[in-house]
Scaffold this motif. Structure first.
Motif: not given
Lengths: 307, 93, 264, 543
Positions: A255-263
């Motif tokens: 499934k497609e989703r948006q994530v924030l690239i964080d630690d």
């Protein structure tokens, strides 16, 4: 011809030239005879043929002579190989690790680097291992080559005879960046080498000092930059440049989703690369990387620094 | 049509079958004896004997022409070579 | 068509049974070497992991293995008996013996099914988490080989079964086949033109050659007696080749049995 | 067998090309069980794939003209060389001479009307087509053509996302097709020789096919099961070669080369057979050392099964194995050398006609000598450690396979073409094509061998700066080669449809195919001949 820079160069080249000279004699002899016959016995010159069905003496001669010659060739190749496989007792050892698509060299003191440094005149034994598929460790100037096979340790040894920098190549096809699985070996004089070696340390890179700088070393050493560029240029995986803090579209369980690239995302991507795959790169397999938490922290710090 | 076929008898085949059954029992029986490293060779020896019974009688190779016998021999030589030369590698690593 | 073809073949190499046999044996060679590749792999891995192979082999049920060996040996016997029976023109005996072979082969497969499902139930199958977690590498290799080799062997048993069904069909098929015969063919049969044509009321209308436009439909009834219990020589070759194949399946099992079940 | 395509009214003596059978048009070909029609079916299909293979090779050379990415990405390049290898080996060279010329001339040369199993023969062509279609499907489905190289080495081939499974299935089916051809040829040679033709009266082409057929039957199944094991690992996770499951990737290489090394002899032996036919015909005299040449074919096939490990000197196999394999490898050189010496000796006191087929035979000898002698260099272990998996190897095997067996095939097409389709080729165009091929071939592959000794690895998408100039030279060579090849294919096609009518025996050949009409009648011989003499009995006084 390619200049040689190890004690094997002359062994290999001599065997090669031995066979080459015999080959040239045979080749020129046979081709010349053949062409001579074609001209001499052309039908305009020779109408009457001799139906010679064979000649036992000749058959024996041209069976025995080549047999003796090739046995000589075998012997020449064999003694060279014998030397290559018998490592002198005083050889220093280095571990060579191949992975898609970089080489890592680990010294006896634990120091790791992506280029090889060796002293001139000393026997060096390279213990070769692979983390994923078969690679082949090849230094043309030294005339040595050995496959790196997963699950099996192999080795080669050499004694460099010239100072300078020489190419290291991978000669077993290993995927998209096979042609870029390159490195170099630098041959130093014994004293220069000792000075250089004394300056190295087998400490964990993350111990002390600047975390971001440690991260920079790590992404090279662990082969990350074979696939992830650090200057934004396209390679087979997302570039590291400007990655941290970006919103990225990923596939999680299809499934497609948006994530924030964080630690947290970076740590997860290193440990379970298949969990969230960035859109556009979903078919590129990345192997899980066995890194310590400190190392992951260092890499994260480094990623923050390259905006 | 089959004038070149040898006469076949039921009884011969039943004897061969009996021999095969007995040999199967022998294989199972000797498996419990500890031959050490030779165990696999004993097992293979009996298996080879059993299969040659099947090949010679049931597949009536013994009545076939010399050509076919030579061909079968070639097959086993080639296979033995494949295994034999592979074993220049593994025991010497 | 097929009869025509047969005569043409015969014309080329008159009933060359020897050549057909060479072809069949060469085909068997390829089967031997197909398994041969796996036997090489087995030999190599056994030499690398001798103890693990013994540990793993102890987990296989020797009893089931031995029973299966007997099943296959006996089925080989029934095949040769069927061949002899056919040679002695005893069709019924041959058919019964082939059915017996089929039965033993099915018994073998049923045994194999229970054996495999028990193993799979215990979590031992290629790539299963239990296998990878609880067993040494040598044992994993053993089970991978076990499933591949007995699986491929099982596949050959199934192919053999299908072949036997075909052979049964050919043997039981009546030697002379009744076929619909279109007029185009019939008119070429010598003497057709002299056949008498009879009207529905029973009066004679003359011969076929004398028919004119007034006749709208001719109903032709042919009665003939099939030659019963006459063997078709081609069935013998078919059964023999099926038998050769089946014995090979047997021979391979003769080796698989000790290599997987007995080397404890 | 021809009965399927035959009316009962067939005129014997009517050319096999004109016979009207049960099927007409294209079906008259693809359902024909006549060995000659099947031979031509193979020839047509094989050359379609050859042309594709040539173009793939040309694209690779164009990519290497510059450093870095020019025409294509690395991914595309890797698929390209895999496809080039798969096509050239499985779809072109292996069926190339045996399937085409073997099918056509083996029965005629032994005085038979067809092969022993005519329907099986048609089946093997159909399997060939099925395998080819499968290979094409592998390109267009899933993640595209495999990028493993034609060797499909594990574990890379079990891990890559590309369509390896389908490509392997294709190779498996093609292997099966090859087995059926071999089985058919062995049975045919054993059972269908004309009366009086004992083994020592068979033409040497038949001898070479006999040796080839045995390799096909005995070696192919081993690679078949090996490829199946890779498929099983990819689909069911049965990792027989997977190191994580205790497997050994090097065992894959053993099993693969058990077939694939003898396979190079099954590629080159029929070519050698062709040369043994062409040379005595154009020398107008009997061949020198018939028995030596005949038995050396068998010798090559036999020793060829013992030497597979010379592909694995640096693979991690034991040093003992490397030494044993090196020792055995040198023995392949002996029967090969015997053949070469006997061919040259056949030209002694001959009356030589220099025609295009003979020129190709000379070109074969020239290239094959270079290929064979560089083979000696690589058989010597220490040298091979340096040149293994470099362009040296690539150059070497193109010299033997392409410069050797494929040039022999070209020569054979000029030699036997007039018999097969009844028309002559255009001489001058053929010679121009040959000259272009010679210039291009040697420039390309000699440069490759030079590059290899300098350390240029094979299967590299890109090259280091020091290799650049030589890469340019090689690419220039490839242009000459490709134009020569396309010109030759063009002129052969022209000869098939428009060439001058050929006489029954244009070269004064003595073997049986020259004693029957051109093109041959459906069943080759009205009456099976009785053989009383050796195959190359030329008259002392040349006509």
């Amino acid at each position: 011809m390619l200049s040689g820079a190890s004690s094997f160069a002359s062994l290999v080249d001599d065997a090669f030239f031995f066979i080459l000279i015999i080959s040239i004699i045979f080749f020129v002899g046979i081709v010349a005879t053949m062409l001579f016959f074609v001209v001499r016995y052309h039908h305009t010159r020779n109408k009457k043929v001799a139906n010679i069905e064979g000649n036992l003496t000749l058959e024996i001669v041209w069976t025995v002579i080549p047999t003796l010659l090739v046995m000589g060739m075998f012997y020449y190749g064999f003694i060279g190989y014998d030397t290559m496989r018998n490592v002198p007792d005083d050889a220093m050892e280095i571990t060579v690790t191949g992975r898609k698509w970089s080489w890592t060299f680990t010294y006896e003191n634990g120091f790791q680097a992506t280029t090889l440094t060796v002293p001139k005149g000393r026997a060096v034994k390279a213990n070769i291992e692979s983390e994923d598929v078969i690679h082949s460790f090849y230094i043309p100037a030294f005339r040595v080559k050995q496959d790196a096979v997963p699950g099996r340790d192999t080795y080669l040894w050499f004694r460099a005879t010239e100072t300078g920098t020489f190419d290291i190549l991978c000669t077993e096809f290993c995927g998209d960046r096979h042609a870029y699985m390159l490195s170099t070996v630098e041959v130093m004089s014994e004293s220069d080498y000792n000075t250089w070696y004394a300056g190295t340390s087998g400490e964990q890179i993350t111990e002390g000092g600047d975390l971001s700088a440690a991260g920079e070393k790590l992404v090279t050493l662990k082969g990350c930059i074979a696939c992830h560029s650090i200057d934004g240029s396209p390679r087979i995986s997302p570039s590291f440049k400007g990655l941290y803090g970006k919103m990225e579209t990923v596939y999680t369980d299809g499934k497609e989703r948006q994530v924030l690239i964080d630690d947290a995302y970076i740590a997860k991507s290193i440990k379970e690369p298949a969990a969230d795959k960035v859109k556009g790169f979903e078919n590129i397999p990345m192997p899980p990387q066995p890194l310590s938490d400190d190392e992951i922290k260092a890499i994260t710090e480094y990623l923050k620094s390259i905006k | 049509m089959h004038e070149n076929e040898h006469e076949m008898k039921y009884s011969t085949y039943i004897y061969v079958w009996l021999a095969l059954v007995v040999l199967t029992w022998v294989t199972v029986a000797v498996a419990s004896i500890d031959f050490g490293n030779a165990a696999v060779f004993v097992a293979l020896l009996i298996a080879a004997f059993k299969s040659s019974l099947v090949v010679a009688w049931f597949m009536h190779l013994k009545n076939e022409s010399a050509t076919i016998k030579w061909m079968v021999a070639t097959l086993f030589i080639v296979f033995a070579i494949f295994i034999g030369i592979t074993f220049t590698d593994y025991p010497f690593r | 068509m097929s009869n025509h073809a047969a005569t043409m073949v015969a014309h080329k190499h008159p009933s060359d049974v020897e050549g057909a046999k060479i072809g069949m044996w060469l085909f068997l060679f390829t089967e031997v070497l197909l398994f041969g590749g796996l036997f090489i792999a087995y030999a190599v891995y056994r030499s690398v992991y001798p103890e693990a192979f013994q540990t793993a082999a102890a987990n296989l049920d020797t009893f089931i293995g031995a029973v299966n060996t007997l099943f296959l040996l006996t089925s080989s016997l029934t095949v040769v008996i069927a061949i002899v029976a056919l040679q002695k023109d005893k069709q019924k005996m041959a058919v019964w013996m082939i059915w017996a072979t089929v039965l033993f082969a099915l018994g073998f497969m049923v045994n194999k099914y229970f054996e495999w499902s028990a193993k799979i139930h215990h979590g031992i199958y290629p790539g299963s988490p239990e296998l990878l977690a609880d067993h040494s590498k040598g044992e994993i290799v053993f089970y991978n080989l076990y499933y591949t080799m007995t699986g491929l062997h099982g596949l050959h048993v199934i192919i053999g079964l299908i072949v036997f069904f075909f052979v049964l069909y050919f043997i039981k098929r009546r030697p002379v086949v009744t076929e619909e015969m279109p007029y185009e063919i019939l008119k070429n049969v010598r003497g057709t033109s002299r056949l008498a044509v009879v009207s529905e009321k029973g009066e004679e209308l003359g011969t076929v050659a004398q028919l004119d436009d007034k006749v709208e439909l001719v109903d032709i009834r042919l009665t003939y007696e099939p030659v019963a219990e006459k063997r078709d020589p081609r069935n013998f070759v078919k059964l023999e080749n099926a038998g050769l194949y089946w014995h090979l399946v047997d021979v391979i099992w003769i080796f698989l049995f000790p290599l997987f079940y007995l080397i404890t | 067998m021809p009965s399927h395509t035959l009316d009962d009214t067939v005129q014997n003596g009517e050319s096999y090309l004109d016979v009207k059978g049960r099927y007409t048009g294209v079906f008259g070909w693809i359902f024909s069980v006549d060995h000659k029609r099947i031979g031509l079916l193979y020839l047509g299909s094989v050359f379609v794939f050859f042309t594709v293979g040539i173009l793939l090779g040309l694209f690779m050379r164009l990519e290497q003209m510059t450093m870095g990415e020019t025409l294509m990405t690395a991914t595309t390049y890797n698929r390209l060389f895999t496809l080039h290898g798969v096509i050239m080996i499985f779809l072109f060279i292996i069926p190339g001479t045996a399937g085409t010329l073997g099918n056509f001339f083996l029965p005629i040369q032994i005085g038979a009307k067809d092969v022993f199993f005519p329907r099986l023969n048609l089946l093997s062509w159909w399997l060939y087509i099925a395998g080819a279609v499968m290979a094409l499907l592998a390109i267009f489905t899933g993640d595209g053509m495999a990028d493993t190289g034609w060797t499909f080495y594990v574990p890379y081939s079990t891990q890559t996302g590309t369509n390896v499974t389908l490509a392997l299935t294709a190779a498996f089916i093609l292997g099966f097709s090859s087995i059926l051809t071999g089985l058919n040829f062995v049975a045919t040679i054993h059972r269908m020789r004309a009366p009086g033709m004992n083994f020592h009266r068979m033409p040497l082409f038949v001898w070479s096919l006999y040796a080839t057929a045995w390799i096909q039957v005995l070696a192919t199944p081993v690679v078949g099961i090996t490829l199946v094991l890779v498929i099983l690992e990819r689909t069911l996770g049965i990792g027989i070669f997977n190191p994580a499951m205790g497997g050994d990737p090097i065992l894959y290489q053993h099993l693969f080369w058990i077939y694939s090394h003898p396979a190079v002899y099954l590629m080159v032996l029929p070519g050698m057979g062709v040369i043994s036919e062409i040379i005595p015909t154009f020398c107008r005299r009997t061949i020198f050392g018939y028995k030596a040449i005949a038995w050396s074919s068998v010798g090559i096939a036999a020793v060829g099964t013992l030497v597979w490990g010379h592909h694995m000197y640096v693979s991690g196999q034991s040093s003992t194995a490397s030494i044993v394999f090196s020792f055995l490898t040198f023995f392949v050189a002996i029967p090969t050398a015997i053949k070469v010496f006997n061919w040259v000796a056949t030209m002694y006191k001959a009356s030589i006609r220099v025609e295009v087929p003979f020129l190709y035979a000379l070109a074969f000898l020239f290239h094959f000598l270079i290929g064979g002698l560089t083979g000696l260099m690589m058989a010597a272990i220490s040298v091979d450690v340096h040149v293994h998996d470099t362009y040296f190897v690539v150059g070497h095997f193109h010299y033997t396979m392409f410069g050797g067996s494929v040039f022999a095939l070209f020569g054979a097409l000029y030699y036997w073409g007039p018999k097969m389709w009844g028309r002559m080729y255009h001489n001058k165009t053929a010679i121009v094509a040959l000259v272009l091929q010679l210039i291009g071939f040697n420039t390309l592959y000699m440069t490759m061998m030079y590059l290899g000794y300098q350390g240029m690895p094979r299967r590299y998408f890109d090259h280091l700066p020091q290799f650049h100039d030589a890469h340019l030279v090689a690419t220039f060579g490839s242009w000459f080669l490709v134009s020569g090849l396309l010109l030759m294919i063009g002129t052969l096609l022209y000869s098939v449809f428009r060439g001058e009518k050929a006489p029954a025996n244009p070269w004064g050949g003595t073997t049986l195919e020259w004693q029957i009409p051109t093109p041959p009648p459906l069943e080759n011989f009205d009456e099976i001949p009785t053989i009383t003499d050796e195959p190359y009995a030329h008259k002392e006084e040349a006509v």
